[in-house]
Scaffold this active site. Structure first.
Site, mmCIF file in Angstrom:
data_model
loop_
_atom_site.group_PDB
_atom_site.id
_atom_site.type_symbol
_atom_site.label_atom_id
_atom_site.label_comp_id
_atom_site.label_asym_id
_atom_site.label_seq_id
_atom_site.Cartn_x
_atom_site.Cartn_y
_atom_site.Cartn_z
ATOM 1 N N ARG A 111 80.490 92.947 -21.891
ATOM 2 C CA ARG A 111 81.170 92.284 -20.766
ATOM 3 C C ARG A 111 80.208 91.628 -19.771
ATOM 4 N NH1 ARG A 111 84.479 96.851 -21.098
ATOM 5 N NH2 ARG A 111 86.350 96.359 -22.280
ATOM 6 N N LYS A 133 77.524 76.800 -17.346
ATOM 7 C CA LYS A 133 78.521 76.545 -18.397
ATOM 8 C C LYS A 133 77.917 76.998 -19.712
ATOM 9 C CE LYS A 133 81.268 72.606 -16.849
ATOM 10 N NZ LYS A 133 81.681 71.247 -17.200
ATOM 11 N N GLU A 175 71.177 61.242 -19.077
ATOM 12 C CA GLU A 175 71.844 62.178 -18.146
ATOM 13 C C GLU A 175 71.266 62.046 -16.733
ATOM 14 O OE1 GLU A 175 74.532 63.854 -18.958
ATOM 15 O OE2 GLU A 175 74.444 64.407 -21.079
ATOM 16 N N LYS A 213 71.854 68.274 -9.502
ATOM 17 C CA LYS A 213 72.812 69.073 -10.274
ATOM 18 C C LYS A 213 73.094 70.391 -9.550
ATOM 19 C CE LYS A 213 74.860 70.768 -14.195
ATOM 20 N NZ LYS A 213 74.936 70.870 -15.628
ATOM 21 N N GLU A 223 84.274 73.498 -11.520
ATOM 22 C CA GLU A 223 84.762 72.139 -11.780
ATOM 23 C C GLU A 223 86.205 71.913 -11.330
ATOM 24 O OE1 GLU A 223 83.193 70.448 -15.430
ATOM 25 O OE2 GLU A 223 84.836 69.024 -15.469
ATOM 26 N N ARG A 227 82.336 68.501 -9.320
ATOM 27 C CA ARG A 227 81.564 68.704 -10.562
ATOM 28 C C ARG A 227 82.047 67.784 -11.683
ATOM 29 N NH1 ARG A 227 79.286 74.421 -13.215
ATOM 30 N NH2 ARG A 227 78.063 73.371 -14.822
ATOM 31 N N ASN A 231 80.892 64.100 -15.368
ATOM 32 C CA ASN A 231 81.442 63.563 -16.630
ATOM 33 C C ASN A 231 81.383 62.039 -16.698
ATOM 34 O OD1 ASN A 231 82.129 66.141 -17.561
ATOM 35 N ND2 ASN A 231 84.028 66.090 -16.395
ATOM 36 N N HIS A 234 80.901 60.239 -19.866
ATOM 37 C CA HIS A 234 81.260 61.193 -20.924
ATOM 38 C C HIS A 234 82.637 60.942 -21.519
ATOM 39 C CE1 HIS A 234 77.669 63.138 -19.555
ATOM 40 N NE2 HIS A 234 77.791 64.098 -20.454
ATOM 41 N N HIS A 238 82.274 60.671 -25.287
ATOM 42 C CA HIS A 238 82.849 61.625 -26.244
ATOM 43 C C HIS A 238 83.611 60.894 -27.345
ATOM 44 C CE1 HIS A 238 82.686 65.083 -23.105
ATOM 45 N NE2 HIS A 238 81.586 65.026 -23.826
ATOM 46 N N HIS A 251 73.932 63.152 -28.255
ATOM 47 C CA HIS A 251 74.905 63.211 -27.158
ATOM 48 C C HIS A 251 74.508 62.283 -25.992
ATOM 49 C CE1 HIS A 251 77.527 64.726 -24.043
ATOM 50 N NE2 HIS A 251 76.465 65.004 -23.309
HETATM 51 N N1 LIG Z 1 76.035 73.812 -20.516
HETATM 52 C C1 LIG Z 1 75.971 72.609 -20.040
HETATM 53 O O1 LIG Z 1 76.208 72.357 -18.857
HETATM 54 C C2 LIG Z 1 75.591 71.508 -20.972
HETATM 55 C C3 LIG Z 1 75.309 70.236 -20.464
HETATM 56 C C4 LIG Z 1 74.891 69.247 -21.357
HETATM 57 C C5 LIG Z 1 74.780 69.545 -22.708
HETATM 58 N N2 LIG Z 1 75.078 70.792 -23.170
HETATM 59 C C6 LIG Z 1 74.969 71.122 -24.597
HETATM 60 O O2 LIG Z 1 73.595 70.983 -24.973
HETATM 61 C C7 LIG Z 1 73.528 70.702 -26.355
HETATM 62 C C8 LIG Z 1 72.517 69.613 -26.585
HETATM 63 O O3 LIG Z 1 71.269 70.046 -26.114
HETATM 64 P P1 LIG Z 1 69.918 69.261 -26.492
HETATM 65 O O4 LIG Z 1 70.110 67.830 -26.289
HETATM 66 O O5 LIG Z 1 68.848 69.967 -25.751
HETATM 67 O O6 LIG Z 1 69.829 69.468 -28.055
HETATM 68 P P2 LIG Z 1 69.206 70.610 -29.007
HETATM 69 O O7 LIG Z 1 69.286 71.932 -28.380
HETATM 70 O O8 LIG Z 1 69.824 70.426 -30.337
HETATM 71 O O9 LIG Z 1 67.675 70.154 -29.115
HETATM 72 C C9 LIG Z 1 67.366 68.945 -29.756
HETATM 73 C C10 LIG Z 1 66.325 69.136 -30.859
HETATM 74 O O10 LIG Z 1 65.040 69.278 -30.270
HETATM 75 C C11 LIG Z 1 64.397 70.457 -30.753
HETATM 76 N N3 LIG Z 1 63.504 70.891 -29.683
HETATM 77 C C12 LIG Z 1 63.799 71.634 -28.599
HETATM 78 N N4 LIG Z 1 62.742 71.693 -27.778
HETATM 79 C C13 LIG Z 1 61.747 70.996 -28.358
HETATM 80 C C14 LIG Z 1 60.414 70.679 -27.981
HETATM 81 N N5 LIG Z 1 59.907 71.079 -26.806
HETATM 82 N N6 LIG Z 1 59.660 69.935 -28.839
HETATM 83 C C15 LIG Z 1 60.192 69.469 -30.012
HETATM 84 N N7 LIG Z 1 61.438 69.723 -30.402
HETATM 85 C C16 LIG Z 1 62.222 70.469 -29.578
HETATM 86 C C17 LIG Z 1 65.527 71.379 -31.097
HETATM 87 O O11 LIG Z 1 65.124 72.377 -31.998
HETATM 88 C C18 LIG Z 1 66.520 70.380 -31.706
HETATM 89 O O12 LIG Z 1 66.172 70.094 -33.028
HETATM 90 C C19 LIG Z 1 74.928 70.345 -26.805
HETATM 91 O O13 LIG Z 1 75.459 71.398 -27.576
HETATM 92 C C20 LIG Z 1 75.704 70.183 -25.504
HETATM 93 O O14 LIG Z 1 77.064 70.527 -25.634
HETATM 94 C C21 LIG Z 1 75.478 71.751 -22.326
HETATM 95 ZN ZN LIG Z 2 76.218 65.274 -21.228
#
Ligand SMILES: NC(=O)c1ccc[n+]([C@@H]2O[C@H](COP(=O)([O-])OP(=O)(O)OC[C@H]3O[C@@H](n4cnc5c(N)ncnc54)[C@H](O)[C@@H]3O)[C@@H](O)[C@H]2O)c1
Ligand SMILES: [Zn+2]
Length: 347
Positions: A111, A133, A175, A213, A223, A227, A231, A234, A238, A251
């Protein structure tokens, strides 16, 4: 640099975001680092030297398709196998995927246990790691299962980004442009003048984005209001991701396309001038994230807006920039107006 997010009086929790601060990490209970093969092979040795506790390492598969309940269950069972308890802490060491799934496991394990974010992609540093999130995907869509669970600390190190592929850097910059355009004209001017290939400029931009942020999240953690402005780009982005089966664009790249689409509509609605629209376009182009995406079928593109979990009762909430540094939320734009603007993106 240290940014302090204090959520009181809404909730008691408060945490610090350390940006390029040399800090040792020490927790009181058991510790697990959740990461993947790529990140651990590149940067775990560096991190290990800064952790004072013993820890276990749990590696998960790399890729959005593994951000699911099965991977979450794998992590949770590993924690149980190692007899983790309520006082334990998890560290998310990787990009947004590792961050989201680790945060989710921390939210539901016994939990709720503490977790720390150590984001290693630009997107995770400026966006995903701050704000609490967490979640996983299902076959019905992205992030449909999750929880709000704030980390106890975020450690951002810009040197992790030296190994990040250029496309991933661009996705993070999208972003940054998103948050700058809707909240901070000065930051937009800074991005116009700076060169994000230079580490000094990039560092400043990261700190600025995180600060913005953090401010938004503090004002509206769940949100219910402001917040939602995050988006921007987005709603359209999306649909672009959906229409390209999540394969063609990262993304952040889809968000860059979404920003262009939102800006066209904002221009048609009189919220953005020709000059302002051009400034944001130039910013995308300068950072090599001005993509040429063509809509195949307008009707089906429009229908896909309703797949978004943020569309309520047949209403689409659009986020527009209002000039540079301002925003406006609208949920009453007639379909014809939207389609008319989108025509510019058709084949
Ligand atoms: N929680 C939130 O508020 C929020 C906001 C935006 C996005 N997200 C989520 O984040 C995810 C996308 O995250 P991302 O863009 O970081 O992608 P990711 O986590 O897939 O990373 C991208 C790639 O880079 C690699 N990588 C990571 N660090 C590295 C480094 N220092 N050097 C070389 N390679 C590296 C990873 O292994 C992966 O292959 C999505 O699932 C999205 O939904 C969440
Ligand atoms: Zn985003």
């Amino acid at each position: 640099m240290i940014i302090d997010i204090d959520f009181s009086p809404t909730i008691s929790k408060s945490y610090k975001i350390y940006i390029d601060e040399e800090k040792e990490i020490e927790v009181s209970g058991k510790l697990a680092i959740i990461t993947n093969e790529k990140v651990s092979s590149l940067h775990l040795e560096w991190l290990k030297k800064r952790i004072k506790n013993d820890f276990i390492i749990i590696k998960i598969a790399d890729g959005e398709e593994f951000k699911n309940l099965e991977t979450a269950e794998f992590i949770l069972l590993e924690l149980m196998r190692h007899k983790f308890d309520r006082k334990s802490t998890l560290i998310a060491f990787g990009g947004g995927i590792v961050g989201d799934i680790t945060g989710f496991c921390a939210a539901i394990f016994l939990r709720g246990v503490n977790f720390i974010q150590i984001p290693t992609t630009l997107l995770a540093q400026v966006d995903a790691s701050v704000g609490g999130k967490t979640g996983v995907n299902t076959k019905f869509g992205k992030n449909l299962i999750g929880a709000f669970h704030q980390p106890i600390a975020v450690y951002c190190y810009s040197h992790f980004l030296t190994t990040l592929p250029k496309r991933e850097v661009g996705a993070g910059i999208a972003e940054m442009i998103k948050i700058a355009t809707t909240f901070d004209e000065e930051f937009v001017s800074f991005l116009e003048k700076s060169d994000l290939n230079k580490s000094e400029d990039l560092q400043k931009a990261i700190a600025k984005s995180i600060g913005l942020k953090a401010k938004v999240v503090k004002e509206d953690e769940k949100e219910a209001g402001v917040r939602a402005v995050l988006n921007y780009g987005h709603t359209f982005g999306h649909v672009v991701e959906n229409k390209t089966n999540y394969k063609e664009f990262l993304h952040g790249e889809a968000v860059a396309i979404g920003i262009k689409m939102a800006n066209e509509l904002a221009y048609d609605l009189g919220l953005l001038s020709e000059d302002e629209k051009g400034r944001i376009l130039a910013l995308l182009a300068k950072n090599e994230i001005d993509f040429d995406f063509k809509i195949e079928d307008l009707e089906s593109f429009y229908e896909a807006f309703f797949l978004d979990k943020k569309s309520h009762n047949d209403k689409i909430t659009f986020v527009f920039p209002k000039g540079i540094g301002g925003y406006e939320l609208r949920d009453n734009i007639p379909k014809e107006k939207v389609l008319n603007s989108l025509k510019k993106f058709c084949k």
